[in-house]
Design a protein around this motif. Structure first.
Motif, PDB file in Angstrom:
ATOM      1  N   LEU A 129       0.756  -1.112   0.075  1.00  0.00           N
ATOM      2  CA  LEU A 129      -0.063   0.158   0.113  1.00  0.00           C
ATOM      3  C   LEU A 129       0.781   1.323   0.142  1.00  0.00           C
ATOM      4  CD1 LEU A 129      -2.734   1.831   0.432  1.00  0.00           C
ATOM      5  CD2 LEU A 129      -2.359   1.053   3.009  1.00  0.00           C
ATOM      6  N   VAL A 130       1.812   1.240   0.951  1.00  0.00           N
ATOM      7  CA  VAL A 130       2.739   2.726   0.850  1.00  0.00           C
ATOM      8  C   VAL A 130       3.521   2.723  -0.090  1.00  0.00           C
ATOM      9  CG1 VAL A 130       2.566   2.602   3.532  1.00  0.00           C
ATOM     10  CG2 VAL A 130       4.515   1.643   2.519  1.00  0.00           C
ATOM     11  N   ASP A 131       4.198   1.593  -0.681  1.00  0.00           N
ATOM     12  CA  ASP A 131       4.801   1.534  -1.942  1.00  0.00           C
ATOM     13  C   ASP A 131       3.963   2.135  -3.223  1.00  0.00           C
ATOM     14  OD1 ASP A 131       7.103   0.665  -0.605  1.00  0.00           O
ATOM     15  OD2 ASP A 131       6.772  -1.413  -1.482  1.00  0.00           O
ATOM     16  N   ASP A 132       2.697   1.905  -3.383  1.00  0.00           N
ATOM     17  CA  ASP A 132       1.972   2.209  -4.560  1.00  0.00           C
ATOM     18  C   ASP A 132       1.786   3.706  -4.142  1.00  0.00           C
ATOM     19  OD1 ASP A 132       1.696  -0.134  -5.742  1.00  0.00           O
ATOM     20  OD2 ASP A 132      -0.293  -0.619  -4.858  1.00  0.00           O
ATOM     21  N   LEU A 133       1.321   4.189  -3.061  1.00  0.00           N
ATOM     22  CA  LEU A 133       0.950   5.595  -2.492  1.00  0.00           C
ATOM     23  C   LEU A 133       2.616   6.524  -2.963  1.00  0.00           C
ATOM     24  CD1 LEU A 133      -0.630   5.425   0.790  1.00  0.00           C
ATOM     25  CD2 LEU A 133      -1.729   6.012  -1.334  1.00  0.00           C
ATOM     26  N   ARG A 134       3.426   5.841  -2.614  1.00  0.00           N
ATOM     27  CA  ARG A 134       4.745   6.854  -3.046  1.00  0.00           C
ATOM     28  C   ARG A 134       5.058   6.900  -4.409  1.00  0.00           C
ATOM     29  NH1 ARG A 134       9.513   5.303   1.116  1.00  0.00           N
ATOM     30  NH2 ARG A 134      10.275   7.323   0.456  1.00  0.00           N
ATOM     31  N   ALA A 135       4.878   5.691  -5.158  1.00  0.00           N
ATOM     32  CA  ALA A 135       4.920   5.841  -6.721  1.00  0.00           C
ATOM     33  C   ALA A 135       3.769   6.257  -7.576  1.00  0.00           C
ATOM     34  CB  ALA A 135       5.025   4.199  -7.145  1.00  0.00           C
ATOM     35  N   GLY A 136       2.663   6.794  -6.737  1.00  0.00           N
ATOM     36  CA  GLY A 136       1.833   7.442  -7.586  1.00  0.00           C
ATOM     37  C   GLY A 136       0.849   6.437  -8.130  1.00  0.00           C
ATOM     38  N   ALA A 137       0.782   5.316  -7.639  1.00  0.00           N
ATOM     39  CA  ALA A 137      -0.132   4.306  -8.254  1.00  0.00           C
ATOM     40  C   ALA A 137      -1.752   4.348  -7.707  1.00  0.00           C
ATOM     41  CB  ALA A 137       0.205   2.787  -8.249  1.00  0.00           C
ATOM     42  N   PRO A 138      -2.532   4.124  -8.577  1.00  0.00           N
ATOM     43  CA  PRO A 138      -3.986   4.199  -8.083  1.00  0.00           C
ATOM     44  C   PRO A 138      -4.326   2.946  -7.026  1.00  0.00           C
ATOM     45  CG  PRO A 138      -3.889   3.906 -10.338  1.00  0.00           C
ATOM     46  CD  PRO A 138      -2.454   3.563 -10.033  1.00  0.00           C
ATOM     47  N   VAL A 139      -4.600   3.848  -5.930  1.00  0.00           N
ATOM     48  CA  VAL A 139      -5.146   3.024  -4.581  1.00  0.00           C
ATOM     49  C   VAL A 139      -6.554   3.226  -4.243  1.00  0.00           C
ATOM     50  CG1 VAL A 139      -4.578   2.839  -2.086  1.00  0.00           C
ATOM     51  CG2 VAL A 139      -2.628   3.194  -3.816  1.00  0.00           C
ATOM     52  N   ALA A 140      -7.031   2.072  -3.955  1.00  0.00           N
ATOM     53  CA  ALA A 140      -8.569   2.303  -3.765  1.00  0.00           C
ATOM     54  C   ALA A 140      -8.844   1.815  -2.257  1.00  0.00           C
ATOM     55  CB  ALA A 140      -9.487   1.518  -4.708  1.00  0.00           C
ATOM     56  N   PRO A 141      -9.451   2.543  -1.443  1.00  0.00           N
ATOM     57  CA  PRO A 141      -9.809   1.953  -0.154  1.00  0.00           C
ATOM     58  C   PRO A 141     -10.732   0.671   0.034  1.00  0.00           C
ATOM     59  CG  PRO A 141     -10.171   4.341  -0.238  1.00  0.00           C
ATOM     60  CD  PRO A 141      -9.950   3.746  -1.666  1.00  0.00           C
ATOM     61  N   GLY A 145     -15.722   3.083   1.247  1.00  0.00           N
ATOM     62  CA  GLY A 145     -15.738   4.637   1.137  1.00  0.00           C
ATOM     63  C   GLY A 145     -15.356   5.134   0.072  1.00  0.00           C
ATOM     64  N   ALA A 146     -15.198   6.784   0.196  1.00  0.00           N
ATOM     65  CA  ALA A 146     -14.718   7.427  -0.850  1.00  0.00           C
ATOM     66  C   ALA A 146     -13.345   7.019  -1.320  1.00  0.00           C
ATOM     67  CB  ALA A 146     -14.929   8.882  -0.639  1.00  0.00           C
ATOM     68  N   PRO A 147     -13.048   7.299  -2.539  1.00  0.00           N
ATOM     69  CA  PRO A 147     -11.759   7.102  -3.311  1.00  0.00           C
ATOM     70  C   PRO A 147     -10.955   8.151  -2.473  1.00  0.00           C
ATOM     71  CG  PRO A 147     -13.414   7.832  -4.994  1.00  0.00           C
ATOM     72  CD  PRO A 147     -14.205   8.037  -3.773  1.00  0.00           C
ATOM     73  N   LEU A 148      -9.588   7.778  -2.650  1.00  0.00           N
ATOM     74  CA  LEU A 148      -8.592   8.481  -1.784  1.00  0.00           C
ATOM     75  C   LEU A 148      -8.216   9.756  -2.216  1.00  0.00           C
ATOM     76  CD1 LEU A 148      -6.969   7.474   0.786  1.00  0.00           C
ATOM     77  CD2 LEU A 148      -5.110   6.833  -0.824  1.00  0.00           C
ATOM     78  N   CYS A 149      -7.956  10.874  -1.423  1.00  0.00           N
ATOM     79  CA  CYS A 149      -7.403  12.008  -2.104  1.00  0.00           C
ATOM     80  C   CYS A 149      -6.210  12.406  -1.049  1.00  0.00           C
ATOM     81  CB  CYS A 149      -8.429  13.054  -2.012  1.00  0.00           C
ATOM     82  SG  CYS A 149      -9.399  13.480  -0.363  1.00  0.00           S
ATOM     83  N   THR A 150      -5.515  13.409  -1.287  1.00  0.00           N
ATOM     84  CA  THR A 150      -4.504  14.077  -0.425  1.00  0.00           C
ATOM     85  C   THR A 150      -4.714  14.321   0.977  1.00  0.00           C
ATOM     86  OG1 THR A 150      -4.530  16.249  -1.238  1.00  0.00           O
ATOM     87  CG2 THR A 150      -3.298  14.589  -2.629  1.00  0.00           C
ATOM     88  N   TYR A 151      -4.023  14.437   1.777  1.00  0.00           N
ATOM     89  CA  TYR A 151      -4.434  14.900   3.058  1.00  0.00           C
ATOM     90  C   TYR A 151      -5.119  16.398   3.079  1.00  0.00           C
ATOM     91  CZ  TYR A 151      -4.034  15.622   8.087  1.00  0.00           C
ATOM     92  OH  TYR A 151      -4.562  15.730   9.474  1.00  0.00           O
ATOM     93  N   LYS A 152      -4.494  17.350   2.205  1.00  0.00           N
ATOM     94  CA  LYS A 152      -4.840  18.650   2.120  1.00  0.00           C
ATOM     95  C   LYS A 152      -6.531  18.634   1.793  1.00  0.00           C
ATOM     96  CE  LYS A 152      -0.742  21.368   1.490  1.00  0.00           C
ATOM     97  NZ  LYS A 152       0.099  22.042   0.483  1.00  0.00           N
ATOM     98  N   GLU A 153      -6.701  17.964   0.503  1.00  0.00           N
ATOM     99  CA  GLU A 153      -8.026  17.706   0.042  1.00  0.00           C
ATOM    100  C   GLU A 153      -9.059  17.402   1.051  1.00  0.00           C
ATOM    101  OE1 GLU A 153      -7.069  16.859  -4.552  1.00  0.00           O
ATOM    102  OE2 GLU A 153      -6.761  15.097  -3.319  1.00  0.00           O
ATOM    103  N   THR A 154      -8.498  16.164   1.614  1.00  0.00           N
ATOM    104  CA  THR A 154      -9.183  15.829   3.088  1.00  0.00           C
ATOM    105  C   THR A 154      -9.692  16.703   4.201  1.00  0.00           C
ATOM    106  OG1 THR A 154      -8.269  13.414   2.830  1.00  0.00           O
ATOM    107  CG2 THR A 154      -9.430  13.893   4.822  1.00  0.00           C
ATOM    108  N   ALA A 155      -8.612  17.480   4.393  1.00  0.00           N
ATOM    109  CA  ALA A 155      -8.870  18.818   5.546  1.00  0.00           C
ATOM    110  C   ALA A 155      -9.720  19.633   4.791  1.00  0.00           C
ATOM    111  CB  ALA A 155      -7.388  19.226   5.815  1.00  0.00           C
ATOM    112  N   ARG A 156     -10.133  19.964   3.534  1.00  0.00           N
ATOM    113  CA  ARG A 156     -11.034  20.724   2.981  1.00  0.00           C
ATOM    114  C   ARG A 156     -12.353  20.302   3.224  1.00  0.00           C
ATOM    115  NH1 ARG A 156     -11.543  25.665   0.258  1.00  0.00           N
ATOM    116  NH2 ARG A 156     -13.235  25.684  -0.885  1.00  0.00           N
ATOM    117  N   ILE A 157     -12.497  19.002   2.884  1.00  0.00           N
ATOM    118  CA  ILE A 157     -13.787  18.145   2.866  1.00  0.00           C
ATOM    119  C   ILE A 157     -14.309  18.220   4.522  1.00  0.00           C
ATOM    120  CG2 ILE A 157     -14.899  15.967   2.613  1.00  0.00           C
ATOM    121  CD1 ILE A 157     -13.013  15.365   0.194  1.00  0.00           C
TER     122      ILE A 157
END
Length: 271
Positions: free
Chosen positions: A163-175, A178-190
């Motif tokens: 999971l963390v390897d895919d996140l660092r590589a920019g590969a699609p990651v699905a929870p 729940g909702a599709p994953l977004c960045t921490y800044k985007e999560t904070a705005r929601i």
């Protein structure tokens, strides 16, 4: 030494944030009730709650910076220092820990090369921040990892490292749900109360997972009743097992009245 007053945002950033902040404040009859979403708003700007962000909240709400700081330091969802694009939280509360949460956290720490003896838990590329998280009410799916507060259920050290390897590589990651994953800044705005405008994101959100709903389905008669296995012979029993009576319900056999039961007399509470 006392700290100097926090610097203000650049004029264009402040003007943009003020528009959003006034939208948030207008939702509440008492403006100070808007503090929590406003802290999420300033966190969405810089990825953590800075002294500048706390000054901004205080000025708009007519509070002191001490009052804002007291709230920002109380809740763990407000970051106090720069963190990664993806907040990877491993639940290490009792059930998740027993099911492997501690092992997942230790393996991720070594795999990512972060956090030892209180060191920073963010990777050098700024992608991942690793942390312990408290129970997120997903014990049916233990051990659980959360990324920006989205669930990744039934994890193992191997799956968590992928999971963390895919996140660092920019590969699609699905929870898991729940909702599709977004960045921490985007999560904070929601979390500040603004709509998730990504196509299909709202429709993709879901409720409890199947494991959490089994009890409800049984109560509604939607699932067949399980067969009861006799504790001694192991043979299946179709009839309802006899009701177990407590010492408050009826007299029980004791060693004094029945030598075949050597467990001793049943004691009432407090005896």
């Amino acid at each position: 030494m006392p700290q100097l007053p926090a610097p203000d945002y650049p004029a264009d950033v402040r003007a943009r944030l003020e528009v959003d902040a006034k939208d948030v404040i207008a939702r509440y009859p008492d403006s100070r009730s808007a503090l929590l979403p406003l802290l999420h708003l300033v966190q969405s700007e810089e990825g953590h709650v800075t002294r500048t962000g706390m000054r901004f909240c205080a000025e708009l709400l007519g509070l002191t910076t001490a009052e804002v700081t007291a709230v920002a330091t109380f809740y763990t969802m407000y970051r106090r220092k720069p963190s990664g694009d993806y907040q990877v939280g491993v639940c290490t509360n009792t059930l998740c820990a027993v099911m492997g949460g501690d092992a997942i956290f230790d393996e991720l720490k070594q795999h990512l090369g972060v956090g030892d003896d209180g060191a920073d838990m963010t990777t050098a590329d700024g992608k991942i921040t690793l942390e312990h998280i408290e129970c997120n009410a997903a014990c049916d799916f233990a051990p659980v990892v959360m990324v920006n507060w989205e669930f990744f259920d039934n994890q193992t050290p191997e799956s968590a490292k992928r999971l963390v390897d895919d996140l660092r590589a920019g590969a699609p990651v699905a929870p898991t749900r729940g909702a599709p994953l977004c960045t921490y800044k985007e999560t904070a705005r929601i979390l500040a109360g603004f709509p998730d405008e990504r196509p299909g994101a709202v429709e993709a959100t879901g409720g409890a997972g199947p494991a959490s709903l089994i009890g409800l389905r049984l109560a509604k008669g939607e699932l067949p009743q399980p067969r009861v296995v006799h504790p001694r012979t192991g043979g299946p029993q179709d009839q309802t097992p006899p009701e177990h009576l407590s010492s408050h319900d009826a007299p029980q056999q004791t060693s004094a009245s029945d030598p075949a039961h050597p467990a001793g007399p049943t004691a009432e509470e407090g005896e």
